[in-house]
Design a protein around this motif. Sequence first.
Motif, short mmCIF file in Angstrom:
data_model
loop_
_atom_site.label_atom_id
_atom_site.label_comp_id
_atom_site.label_asym_id
_atom_site.label_seq_id
_atom_site.Cartn_x
_atom_site.Cartn_y
_atom_site.Cartn_z
N SER A 210 2.49 11.65 2.42
CA SER A 210 2.17 11.70 3.85
C SER A 210 1.14 10.64 4.22
CB SER A 210 1.64 13.09 4.23
OG SER A 210 2.63 14.09 4.01
N ALA A 211 0.15 10.44 3.35
CA ALA A 211 -0.87 9.43 3.61
C ALA A 211 -0.25 8.04 3.66
CB ALA A 211 -1.95 9.48 2.53
N GLY A 212 0.72 7.78 2.80
CA GLY A 212 1.41 6.49 2.81
C GLY A 212 2.22 6.30 4.08
N ILE A 213 2.93 7.33 4.51
CA ILE A 213 3.74 7.24 5.73
C ILE A 213 2.85 6.97 6.94
CG2 ILE A 213 5.22 8.56 7.30
CD1 ILE A 213 6.26 10.05 4.78
N ALA A 214 1.68 7.58 6.96
CA ALA A 214 0.77 7.43 8.10
C ALA A 214 0.34 5.98 8.33
CB ALA A 214 -0.46 8.31 7.91
N LEU A 215 0.41 5.15 7.28
CA LEU A 215 0.02 3.75 7.42
C LEU A 215 0.96 3.00 8.37
CD1 LEU A 215 -0.80 2.90 3.70
CD2 LEU A 215 -2.44 3.23 5.55
N GLN B 133 0.84 -1.19 0.00
CA GLN B 133 0.00 0.00 0.00
C GLN B 133 0.88 1.25 0.00
OE1 GLN B 133 -2.82 -1.79 3.34
NE2 GLN B 133 -3.56 0.20 2.68
N MET B 134 1.91 1.24 0.83
CA MET B 134 2.82 2.39 0.91
C MET B 134 3.57 2.59 -0.40
SD MET B 134 4.21 1.75 4.80
CE MET B 134 5.14 3.28 4.95
N TRP B 135 3.99 1.47 -1.03
CA TRP B 135 4.69 1.58 -2.31
C TRP B 135 3.79 2.23 -3.36
CZ3 TRP B 135 4.55 0.34 -7.41
CH2 TRP B 135 5.76 0.31 -8.11
N ALA B 136 2.53 1.83 -3.40
CA ALA B 136 1.59 2.41 -4.37
C ALA B 136 1.35 3.89 -4.08
CB ALA B 136 0.27 1.65 -4.34
N SER B 137 1.30 4.27 -2.80
CA SER B 137 1.15 5.68 -2.45
C SER B 137 2.35 6.49 -2.94
CB SER B 137 1.02 5.84 -0.92
OG SER B 137 -0.18 5.27 -0.45
N SER C 9 11.89 -1.08 -8.07
CA SER C 9 11.94 -2.20 -7.15
C SER C 9 10.93 -2.05 -6.01
CB SER C 9 13.36 -2.31 -6.55
OG SER C 9 13.40 -3.27 -5.53
N PHE C 10 10.41 -3.20 -5.54
CA PHE C 10 9.52 -3.20 -4.38
C PHE C 10 10.31 -3.23 -3.07
CE2 PHE C 10 6.90 -5.36 -7.70
CZ PHE C 10 5.96 -4.35 -7.83
N ASP C 11 11.62 -3.36 -3.15
CA ASP C 11 12.45 -3.37 -1.95
C ASP C 11 12.54 -1.96 -1.37
OD1 ASP C 11 13.02 -6.07 -2.14
OD2 ASP C 11 14.75 -5.73 -3.46
N ALA D 206 8.74 3.71 4.17
CA ALA D 206 8.62 5.14 4.47
C ALA D 206 9.86 5.92 4.04
CB ALA D 206 8.35 5.35 5.96
N ILE D 207 11.00 5.24 3.88
CA ILE D 207 12.21 5.92 3.41
C ILE D 207 11.95 6.55 2.05
CG2 ILE D 207 14.63 5.62 2.74
CD1 ILE D 207 14.69 3.18 4.66
N ARG D 208 11.40 5.77 1.15
CA ARG D 208 11.08 6.28 -0.19
C ARG D 208 10.05 7.40 -0.13
NH1 ARG D 208 6.97 3.67 -4.15
NH2 ARG D 208 7.43 4.64 -6.14
N LEU D 209 9.02 7.21 0.69
CA LEU D 209 7.96 8.22 0.78
C LEU D 209 8.50 9.54 1.32
CD1 LEU D 209 5.23 5.82 2.14
CD2 LEU D 209 5.02 7.14 0.04
#
Length: 449
Positions: free
Chosen positions: A254-259, A229-233, A313-315, A266-269
């Motif tokens: 921010s919405a992705g990090i909140a998950l 979910q975070m990756w998609a955000s 990558s998904f990593d 969260a590093i990528r976000l």
Amino acid sequence: MTTTRFILLVQERHWDSYDTFCIHFSEAAKRAAKRENDPRLARADVSRSSFNRWMGRTGTFKGVPRHDAYLVLREMFNMSPERLFEQVEPVPRPSLDFTTAATSSPALTPEFDDPLAVVAQTHRLTNSNADAPVLMMVTQSIASIVSRYEALGPHQLAGEARLIREMLHGVLGGQQPPRVRAELFRLASQAAGLLGYMAVNAGARFEVVNAYCAESESLAREIGEVSMQMWASGTRSLGLYYQKRYAEADDAASAGIALDPDNPQAIRLLVNGRSRALARLGDRGGAEAAIGGALDLSDQQPSLPDGLTSCISFDPYSMPRTLANAITTRLSLGDTAEVVAHAEEIEDLVEHSPSDWSRALVGLDVASALLKKDSPEVEHAMALGSKALRAGSGRPIKSVWERAKELRVVAEQWRDVPVVGDYADELRSWRAQPQAGPLAEVPQAQIAP
């Protein structure tokens, strides 16, 4: 009214369509050929007229099938055809009026289900149209796309990703036990995510990007896959960033990090999503805090991938990938010294990376920084810019176009310097590639000196 065990079992397993029955008959024929050590059996089939007779559609069938059909049916139902075609009483459907059943007088002898019916029902509930080899094949196909992405780009791989997504949707229309279905949801979420990221790089409309990201998030949410979910955000945020909708890009990240703020995704976000968007909005404090948060979270991880990870990558982000994104943020903030310093930290990894895009993007960022220094290095910057464009040619993507165009705008004040004109010519050639057409938001003539 009596029937046969064959009819009951076929109906229980939902094989009463001739075409469906033939599929299972063919599979049983191959197994029977191995068991009987008779390769000829593997080619056995059943005619529609025979199937209709066995199902009692052309009158009551008496006796048992002979020869090849006998052996295949025995393998198919794990019982002798004599027993299979024996006349039996149909099992009545249980009443749904549980209150009445509970209060009625008990029978002298409790009635239980026919054991064969129980076996058939259990088989139907646990039956799956996606076995382990299918799941492995899809998993490997998705991993292959990720590994080849920066070498081939979205234009060559989007069709492959679409086929995987469509196949997974088709399989999910069938029946699987929960653990297999959850894995199919995870793979389908990844396939949709890949297409969302490719749509960003190919310069597709944001509605397309958002649709794929929403699908990826929804499927991941159904199975509690927070990382996906975070990756998609993050991919939605990236799409908004290249639409220059920076406030919305920050909101998506921010919405992705909140998950799950402590999740490695969260590093990528933080560094790709929030810091770059906030820098474009002029929020220095917020952008620096996002970079710091990404670096702190990286330090907290027991392990991160090595080298310059693939952009798709998904990593979790590796440290060099995080620094490459910090370079872009620092450039937007005007911190030219930090841009050059970060670039030197990852210079060797970038130069030896298989990613032409990474070389192009870092090179263009450093070139812009050299022009924004108190003592601009025009010759060096334009040489770096031209080298970066050549690295990013052949597989043009949105991010390379945007940064190359911005470098041209910054260099405009030195338009009379020959190397600036050379870079403009290089950019026009890059823009003339057929695949670069959808990436540009302005006509090619507007990038002329």
